[in-house]
Design an enzyme around this catalytic site. Structure first.
Site, PDB file in Angstrom:
ATOM      1  N   ASP A  16      26.317  11.438 -43.284  1.00  0.00           N
ATOM      2  CA  ASP A  16      25.860  12.020 -42.012  1.00  0.00           C
ATOM      3  C   ASP A  16      24.363  12.330 -42.115  1.00  0.00           C
ATOM      4  O   ASP A  16      23.967  13.490 -42.049  1.00  0.00           O
ATOM      5  CB  ASP A  16      26.671  13.293 -41.691  1.00  0.00           C
ATOM      6  CG  ASP A  16      26.603  14.359 -42.782  1.00  0.00           C
ATOM      7  OD1 ASP A  16      26.309  14.013 -43.959  1.00  0.00           O
ATOM      8  OD2 ASP A  16      26.827  15.545 -42.482  1.00  0.00           O
ATOM      9  N   HIS A  32      22.441  18.509 -52.810  1.00  0.00           N
ATOM     10  CA  HIS A  32      23.906  18.331 -52.788  1.00  0.00           C
ATOM     11  C   HIS A  32      24.304  16.855 -52.919  1.00  0.00           C
ATOM     12  O   HIS A  32      25.014  16.461 -53.846  1.00  0.00           O
ATOM     13  CB  HIS A  32      24.481  18.849 -51.469  1.00  0.00           C
ATOM     14  CG  HIS A  32      24.238  20.290 -51.187  1.00  0.00           C
ATOM     15  ND1 HIS A  32      24.779  21.298 -51.932  1.00  0.00           N
ATOM     16  CD2 HIS A  32      23.510  20.904 -50.212  1.00  0.00           C
ATOM     17  CE1 HIS A  32      24.416  22.477 -51.441  1.00  0.00           C
ATOM     18  NE2 HIS A  32      23.630  22.258 -50.399  1.00  0.00           N
TER      19      HIS A  32
HETATM   20  C1  BDR Z   1      26.818  19.179 -47.519  1.00  0.00           C
HETATM   21  O1  BDR Z   1      26.698  19.539 -46.146  1.00  0.00           O
HETATM   22  C2  BDR Z   1      25.631  18.822 -45.556  1.00  0.00           C
HETATM   23  O2  BDR Z   1      24.818  19.670 -44.829  1.00  0.00           O
HETATM   24  C3  BDR Z   1      24.852  18.199 -46.662  1.00  0.00           C
HETATM   25  O3  BDR Z   1      24.300  16.960 -46.267  1.00  0.00           O
HETATM   26  C4  BDR Z   1      25.869  18.016 -47.775  1.00  0.00           C
HETATM   27  O4  BDR Z   1      26.568  16.808 -47.622  1.00  0.00           O
HETATM   28  C5  BDR Z   1      26.544  20.396 -48.375  1.00  0.00           C
HETATM   29  O5  BDR Z   1      27.453  21.401 -48.089  1.00  0.00           O
HETATM   30 CA    CA Z   2      25.736  15.074 -46.118  1.00  0.00          CA
END
Ligand code: BDR
Ligand code: CA
Length: 312
Positions: A10, A241
């Site tokens: 995303d 992340h």
């Molecule tokens: C996840 O949530 C999204 O905002 C980031 O892209 C990552 O995949 C972290 O909690």
């Molecule tokens: Ca993500």
């Protein structure tokens, strides 16, 4: 032989870094991208994915547009306060020259995996909706996939979208529950490890030296995301992340794991919470696979890995 990765995403600032990392790693061959809602709505996520591939010199990699809502049709608000109004830190990007496939993301996932049994690693960097729908479409996926690596969950640490839930799981707990209870080779890369992998402004500055296009683009798209981390957590830098999930695929020795079943809270105040459940005794087990949950990480080496690959 490089690992064949199909990445569901995303994009999203950290998703963009993860894509650049995968595309810049000789251990990986990205065979396709599927898009989903989460950081941004699915239409914008798809345009971003197409643009990021073009920008990286890989317009040939197919992109399939995915679900717009969770499997139960609930409304979700994009995280524009984290990733900017366009998902890429408000950096204006040109309209991509390429277009998504006609096939939907779940169709493309099912077809790609079944065409190359035992070869495809599915990596998810967003809510698990497309994967849950692909499983519904093609139940044999679970025996044909090489590995499933999910960025999601918060086990022994706080959530990031509520006190108990991590955003990707929270955004579609029903899909997450289906995917995480499936009997397939699953690894979870959650906040327990991703919040230990912090890219500082200094790391990001170093990517700009000597000046080059990728380092400059990364610097620009990370301004809003970095600012969010300062305001929200008092952190100077940003949590990597999604790049951490890619590193886990490419060098799993940098992580420690525990094996456990995973339960997802489906609704209520704790919706999206992930909890480790003890395994039944081996003699009573019917499942062939047990989920591996990342519980510790060599953060310094993961950061080095990311730095080296993004500086290439
Ligand atoms: C996840 O949530 C999204 O905002 C980031 O892209 C990552 O995949 C972290 O909690
Ligand atoms: Ca993500």
């Amino acid at each position: 032989m490089p690992r064949k990765l199909l990445i569901d995403t995303d994009p999203g600032v950290d998703d963009a870094l993860a894509l650049f990392l995968a595309l810049g790693s000789p251990e990986a061959e990205v065979v396709g991208i599927t898009t989903t809602f989460g950081n941004i709505e699915t239409g914008a996520a798809t345009l971003n994915a197409l643009y990021l591939l073009e920008f990286s010199g890989h317009p040939e990699i197919p992109v399939a547009r995915g679900a717009r809502t969770p499997v139960n049709g609930a409304c979700r608000t994009p995280a524009t306060h984290v990733h900017g109004e366009n998902g890429l830190g408000n950096v204006l990007i040109p309209a991509p020259l390429t277009a998504p496939l006609r096939a939907s993301a779940p169709e493309f996932i099912a077809r790609t995996v079944m065409d190359s049994p035992g070869e495809i690693t599915l990596v998810t960097l967003g809510p698990l909706t497309n994967l849950a729908l692909a499983l519904e479409l093609e139940p044999r996926l679970s025996t044909a996939v090489a590995q499933v690596v999910v960025m999601g969950g918060a086990f022994r640490v706080q959530g990031n979208i509520s006190g108990t839930a991590e955003a990707n799981i929270f955004n579609d707990p029903v899909a997450a529950s289906r995917v995480l209870s499936q009997d397939w080779p699953l690894t979870l890369v959650g906040l327990d490890v991703t919040t230990r992998v912090v890219l500082t402004p200094d790391h990001l500055q170093r990517l700009r030296q000597p000046p080059h296009r990728l380092g400059e683009f990364i610097w620009r798209i990370t301004r809003v995301y970095e600012d969010f981390h300062l305001r929200r957590y008092g952190l100077v830098g940003l949590y990597a992340h999604d790049p951490t999930a890619i590193v886990c695929v490419l060098d799993p020795t940098l992580f420690q794991y525990e094996e456990a079943l995973v339960a997802v809270t489906l609704e209520g105040r704790e919706a999206g919470r992930t909890v480790m459940k003890p395994l039944p005794p081996e003699s009573l087990r019917v499942a062939r696979h047990v989920p591996k949950i990342c519980t510790d990480v060599n953060a310094g080496q993961v950061i080095d890995f990311i730095q080296r690959r993004l500086a290439r």
